[in-house]
Design a protein around this motif. Structure first.
Motif, PDB file in Angstrom:
ATOM      1  N   PHE A 319       0.833  -1.200   0.000  1.00  0.00           N
ATOM      2  CA  PHE A 319       0.000   0.000   0.000  1.00  0.00           C
ATOM      3  C   PHE A 319       0.872   1.256   0.000  1.00  0.00           C
ATOM      4  O   PHE A 319       0.579   2.224  -0.724  1.00  0.00           O
ATOM      5  CB  PHE A 319      -0.919  -0.007   1.225  1.00  0.00           C
ATOM      6  CG  PHE A 319      -1.722   1.256   1.388  1.00  0.00           C
ATOM      7  CD1 PHE A 319      -2.916   1.421   0.701  1.00  0.00           C
ATOM      8  CD2 PHE A 319      -1.278   2.286   2.196  1.00  0.00           C
ATOM      9  CE1 PHE A 319      -3.653   2.581   0.832  1.00  0.00           C
ATOM     10  CE2 PHE A 319      -2.009   3.450   2.333  1.00  0.00           C
ATOM     11  CZ  PHE A 319      -3.198   3.601   1.649  1.00  0.00           C
ATOM     12  N   GLN A 320       1.951   1.242   0.786  1.00  0.00           N
ATOM     13  CA  GLN A 320       2.871   2.377   0.831  1.00  0.00           C
ATOM     14  C   GLN A 320       3.445   2.675  -0.551  1.00  0.00           C
ATOM     15  O   GLN A 320       3.570   3.837  -0.956  1.00  0.00           O
ATOM     16  CB  GLN A 320       4.014   2.091   1.799  1.00  0.00           C
ATOM     17  CG  GLN A 320       3.702   2.386   3.250  1.00  0.00           C
ATOM     18  CD  GLN A 320       4.928   2.194   4.120  1.00  0.00           C
ATOM     19  OE1 GLN A 320       5.688   1.239   3.962  1.00  0.00           O
ATOM     20  NE2 GLN A 320       5.140   3.105   5.040  1.00  0.00           N
ATOM     21  N   LYS A 321       3.788   1.616  -1.267  1.00  0.00           N
ATOM     22  CA  LYS A 321       4.347   1.789  -2.605  1.00  0.00           C
ATOM     23  C   LYS A 321       3.346   2.474  -3.529  1.00  0.00           C
ATOM     24  O   LYS A 321       3.709   3.391  -4.296  1.00  0.00           O
ATOM     25  CB  LYS A 321       4.737   0.417  -3.170  1.00  0.00           C
ATOM     26  CG  LYS A 321       5.341   0.455  -4.555  1.00  0.00           C
ATOM     27  CD  LYS A 321       5.677  -0.946  -5.031  1.00  0.00           C
ATOM     28  CE  LYS A 321       6.215  -0.925  -6.461  1.00  0.00           C
ATOM     29  NZ  LYS A 321       6.522  -2.300  -6.942  1.00  0.00           N
ATOM     30  N   GLU A 322       2.079   2.048  -3.448  1.00  0.00           N
ATOM     31  CA  GLU A 322       1.053   2.672  -4.277  1.00  0.00           C
ATOM     32  C   GLU A 322       0.799   4.122  -3.858  1.00  0.00           C
ATOM     33  O   GLU A 322       0.624   5.002  -4.710  1.00  0.00           O
ATOM     34  CB  GLU A 322      -0.244   1.865  -4.201  1.00  0.00           C
ATOM     35  CG  GLU A 322      -0.158   0.459  -4.777  1.00  0.00           C
ATOM     36  CD  GLU A 322       0.158   0.462  -6.264  1.00  0.00           C
ATOM     37  OE1 GLU A 322      -0.377   1.338  -6.980  1.00  0.00           O
ATOM     38  OE2 GLU A 322       0.930  -0.399  -6.704  1.00  0.00           O
ATOM     39  N   GLU A 323       0.788   4.373  -2.560  1.00  0.00           N
ATOM     40  CA  GLU A 323       0.539   5.734  -2.082  1.00  0.00           C
ATOM     41  C   GLU A 323       1.671   6.667  -2.475  1.00  0.00           C
ATOM     42  O   GLU A 323       1.440   7.823  -2.859  1.00  0.00           O
ATOM     43  CB  GLU A 323       0.357   5.738  -0.564  1.00  0.00           C
ATOM     44  CG  GLU A 323      -0.083   7.101  -0.029  1.00  0.00           C
ATOM     45  CD  GLU A 323      -0.283   7.116   1.469  1.00  0.00           C
ATOM     46  OE1 GLU A 323      -1.140   7.886   1.940  1.00  0.00           O
ATOM     47  OE2 GLU A 323       0.428   6.380   2.167  1.00  0.00           O
ATOM     48  N   SER A 326       1.369   7.518  -6.038  1.00  0.00           N
ATOM     49  CA  SER A 326       0.195   8.355  -6.330  1.00  0.00           C
ATOM     50  C   SER A 326       0.567   9.833  -6.388  1.00  0.00           C
ATOM     51  O   SER A 326      -0.162  10.638  -6.988  1.00  0.00           O
ATOM     52  CB  SER A 326      -0.897   8.130  -5.281  1.00  0.00           C
ATOM     53  OG  SER A 326      -0.527   8.682  -4.024  1.00  0.00           O
ATOM     54  N   LEU A 327       1.708  10.204  -5.778  1.00  0.00           N
ATOM     55  CA  LEU A 327       2.161  11.597  -5.808  1.00  0.00           C
ATOM     56  C   LEU A 327       2.586  12.016  -7.212  1.00  0.00           C
ATOM     57  O   LEU A 327       2.661  13.211  -7.511  1.00  0.00           O
ATOM     58  CB  LEU A 327       3.322  11.793  -4.831  1.00  0.00           C
ATOM     59  CG  LEU A 327       3.044  11.473  -3.353  1.00  0.00           C
ATOM     60  CD1 LEU A 327       4.284  11.661  -2.524  1.00  0.00           C
ATOM     61  CD2 LEU A 327       1.897  12.338  -2.826  1.00  0.00           C
ATOM     62  N   LYS A 328       2.870  11.029  -8.062  1.00  0.00           N
ATOM     63  CA  LYS A 328       3.284  11.320  -9.440  1.00  0.00           C
ATOM     64  C   LYS A 328       2.105  11.263 -10.419  1.00  0.00           C
ATOM     65  O   LYS A 328       2.310  11.301 -11.629  1.00  0.00           O
ATOM     66  CB  LYS A 328       4.363  10.332  -9.889  1.00  0.00           C
ATOM     67  CG  LYS A 328       5.654  10.417  -9.096  1.00  0.00           C
ATOM     68  CD  LYS A 328       6.690   9.433  -9.647  1.00  0.00           C
ATOM     69  CE  LYS A 328       7.992   9.531  -8.871  1.00  0.00           C
ATOM     70  NZ  LYS A 328       9.019   8.596  -9.418  1.00  0.00           N
ATOM     71  N   CYS A 329       0.901  11.129  -9.872  1.00  0.00           N
ATOM     72  CA  CYS A 329      -0.296  11.047 -10.715  1.00  0.00           C
ATOM     73  C   CYS A 329      -1.047  12.374 -10.709  1.00  0.00           C
ATOM     74  O   CYS A 329      -1.231  12.980  -9.646  1.00  0.00           O
ATOM     75  CB  CYS A 329      -1.221   9.930 -10.221  1.00  0.00           C
ATOM     76  SG  CYS A 329      -0.506   8.272 -10.353  1.00  0.00           S
ATOM     77  N   LEU A 386      -5.934   6.153  -5.356  1.00  0.00           N
ATOM     78  CA  LEU A 386      -5.452   6.928  -4.208  1.00  0.00           C
ATOM     79  C   LEU A 386      -5.250   8.392  -4.593  1.00  0.00           C
ATOM     80  O   LEU A 386      -5.504   9.290  -3.780  1.00  0.00           O
ATOM     81  CB  LEU A 386      -4.140   6.326  -3.684  1.00  0.00           C
ATOM     82  CG  LEU A 386      -4.255   4.943  -3.026  1.00  0.00           C
ATOM     83  CD1 LEU A 386      -2.883   4.407  -2.650  1.00  0.00           C
ATOM     84  CD2 LEU A 386      -5.149   4.995  -1.798  1.00  0.00           C
ATOM     85  N   ALA A 387      -4.796   8.626  -5.813  1.00  0.00           N
ATOM     86  CA  ALA A 387      -4.654  10.011  -6.287  1.00  0.00           C
ATOM     87  C   ALA A 387      -6.028  10.694  -6.364  1.00  0.00           C
ATOM     88  O   ALA A 387      -6.168  11.880  -6.045  1.00  0.00           O
ATOM     89  CB  ALA A 387      -3.962  10.027  -7.645  1.00  0.00           C
ATOM     90  N   PHE A 388      -7.045   9.923  -6.792  1.00  0.00           N
ATOM     91  CA  PHE A 388      -8.406  10.476  -6.844  1.00  0.00           C
ATOM     92  C   PHE A 388      -8.907  10.809  -5.438  1.00  0.00           C
ATOM     93  O   PHE A 388      -9.496  11.888  -5.218  1.00  0.00           O
ATOM     94  CB  PHE A 388      -9.347   9.476  -7.513  1.00  0.00           C
ATOM     95  CG  PHE A 388     -10.800   9.760  -7.283  1.00  0.00           C
ATOM     96  CD1 PHE A 388     -11.445  10.764  -7.989  1.00  0.00           C
ATOM     97  CD2 PHE A 388     -11.524   9.035  -6.337  1.00  0.00           C
ATOM     98  CE1 PHE A 388     -12.780  11.046  -7.761  1.00  0.00           C
ATOM     99  CE2 PHE A 388     -12.866   9.310  -6.113  1.00  0.00           C
ATOM    100  CZ  PHE A 388     -13.490  10.320  -6.822  1.00  0.00           C
TER     101      PHE A 388
END
Length: 544
Positions: A319-323, A326-329, A386-388
């Motif tokens: 989950f941390q990796k995805e979060e 998400s900062l680059k989205c 997560l970006a949404f």
């Protein structure tokens, strides 16, 4: 070395003598072993089937730990029959799952004499009888016509997917090596990086046409089965992260030390249980880490803190990796109405390179879906969703995005079989913690006592007395457990004979002989003569 008292040949002779003495008693020993396991735990399940002559043909077993695990992790299973593990030519068929740490676990095991539809139906029926809860949502297998028919008959509601690992491994065997080498990266991108079926079909046909492979029979056959293995077709069904090829590969690595054509059934089961104990110890260790260690935080957001207290460490790190990514989205709303809002999500991979996904927010369901289908297939929100949520200023992850099977307390519920009998886990979940506490205390005492001869003598005498008491306690427990009678899972007492030994083919015998010649290194002249003799059998290239 002079104190050992034996050489390698002595061990070889001893093993040969033992196998001779146990000849035709293999199934008898295995039945007694399973009977002992049944006495220790009423939740142990096994079933044996024989041919008209009384020889074992099929065997199925699952212990209480595996049966209990199915209740929590039986939504997705891998069924693999590519192991040939014993002297009888029986096929070892494990049913594999994934726990809440993402680790491979064994849900049940079987030996089959034939890979026929009837044998597979028998196995799946035993599996359904043994396991608590409904049939699995997805089963992943290698491509086998008899197995496909059996799944349709025995597991009609289960989604059948072919193992992509087996298919990709065959590319180098079936496709011309220069062609594969030159275009493998494009082929790999076509399989893994495309989200829609229309885009996949277009890209695949372009690659096939450009390389003159339109009439390739094997590629045509797997293309016809694309809805069974290509990620773009199967990502909408939950697969517990086994959409990639890593899980089957890790299970092969686990079984490799126990696979041998020389194994008796009893040899295999004993060695297999030793490896299984190691596998379960790793799960206990992961449970221990979740209970006693706080995972490191990267962004220190409210959502990250929330998930850290719910998910296991392994899934929290995913989950941390995805979060983090998400900062680059970056989101851009393309369409919006009363029912849904559609966003174009651009992810910056590196300078000048980006990927575009589509996130659809359903207003009535209050749920966001992404075209990558990571949430549906893995049960974890993707970086785009997560970006949404960040864009919508959602502070905590809603329950709709949290999957219970990945949480730390997944295994806390009680489990009952079909007869409403509680299935008890014979593995003590506190054993690792107890061992850790005792080890720390023992190390402290040893360090203190080693500084004084008197203290060392006192500690030694005390430990010897405690050891005698613990051994006597173990003997009393053993006598109490041994007072019962051996029974089969179906309450039938049967006497079965060993299966017939599988014959070694002539080519395999010649190969073994050639290996021995190569090892002995007799003389150049002798080697030349032997190699010439073997060249007629086309064995020289295979010689190590």
């Amino acid at each position: 070395m002079e104190n050992i008292g034996c050489v390698n040949k002595d061990f070889y002779d001893w093993e040969t003598n033992m196998r001779t003495q146990l000849l035709e008693h293999d199934v008898e020993l295995l039945s007694e072993h399973f009977g002992a396991e049944k006495r220790k735990s009423e939740s142990f399940y096994f079933k044996m089937e024989a041919d008209p002559s009384g020889r074992l043909t099929n065997l199925f077993w699952a212990d209480s730990t595996s049966r209990r695990a199915y209740k929590f992790y039986g939504d997705v299973i891998v069924f693999d029959t590519t192991y040939n593990t014993n002297r009888y030519g029986l096929v070892f068929a494990p049913l594999i799952g994934v726990n809440n740490h993402g680790q491979t676990i064994i849900l049940a095991c079987a030996f089959l004499s034939k890979e026929t539809t009837e044998s597979f139906v028998w196995l799946f029926d035993q599996f359904k009888n043994a396991m608590p809860g409904p049939p699995p949502k997805m089963i992943i297998t290698n491509h086998e016509a008899a197995m496909t028919k059996a799944i349709v008959q025995a597991l009609p509601t289960t989604y059948h997917r072919l193992c992509i690992w087996h298919i990709l491994n065959k590319f180098s065997e079936k496709v011309n090596p220069p062609t594969l080498r030159d275009r493998f990266s494009d082929l790999n991108a076509c399989i893994w990086d495309i989200d829609t079926t229309i885009e996949f079909e277009s890209k695949w046909l372009t690659l096939i046409t450009e390389n003159g492979l339109n009439d390739h029979p094997w590629l045509s056959s797997i293309y016809d089965l694309r809805d069974k293995w290509v990620p773009a077709y199967v990502k909408h069904v939950f697969s517990a992260g086994m959409l990639s090829s890593k899980q089957p590969e890790s299970s092969h690595a686990f079984f490799k030390p126990y696979v041998s054509r020389k194994n008796s059934l009893m040899d295999f089961v004993v060695r297999f249980e030793r490896g299984l104990a190691k596998q379960r110890h790793e799960e206990l260790y992961a449970d221990h880490v979740d209970c006693n260690e706080k995972p490191a935080s990267l962004l220190e957001t409210s959502m990250e803190t929330q998930v850290a207290g719910l998910y296991t460490k392994a899934l929290y790190q995913k989950f941390q990796k995805e979060e983090l990514k998400s900062l680059k989205c970056f989101l851009q709303c393309t369409t919006s109405d009363d029912r849904q809002r559609v966003y174009k999500v651009t992810e910056r991979i590196k300078p000048g390179v980006s990927k575009v996904k589509e996130v659809v927010y359903d207003v009535s369901a209050d749920l966001a879906y992404c075209s990558c289908k990571h949430l549906e297939s893995c049960g974890i929100p993707c970086r785009h969703v997560l970006a949404f949520l960040k864009h919508e200023q959602v502070e905590y992850l809603p329950d709709k995005y949290l999957l219970k099977r990945w949480m730390q307390r997944t295994k806390s519920a009680l489990v009952f079989d079909r007869d409403a009998i509680k299935i008890k886990d014979h593995v003590d979940r506190c054993v690792l913690m107890r061992r850790s506490t005792l080890s720390k205390l023992a190390i402290t005492l040893i360090d203190s006592a080693s500084m004084s001869e008197e203290a060392g003598k006192l500690l030694l005498e005390t430990l010897q007395g405690v050891q005698e008491k613990i051994e006597s306690m173990g003997q009393e427990i053993g006598h109490a457990q041994g007072s019962g009678k051996a029974v089969a899972s179906d309450s039938q007492t049967v006497t079965l004979m060993d299966p017939l030994r599988a014959r070694v083919k002539g080519k395999e015998k010649a190969m073994d002989q050639l290996k021995r010649w190569c090892i002995e290194f007799l003389s150049p002249e002798t080697m030349t003569t032997q190699l010439r003799a073997c060249r007629t059998h086309n064995l020289v290239r295979s010689c190590p």
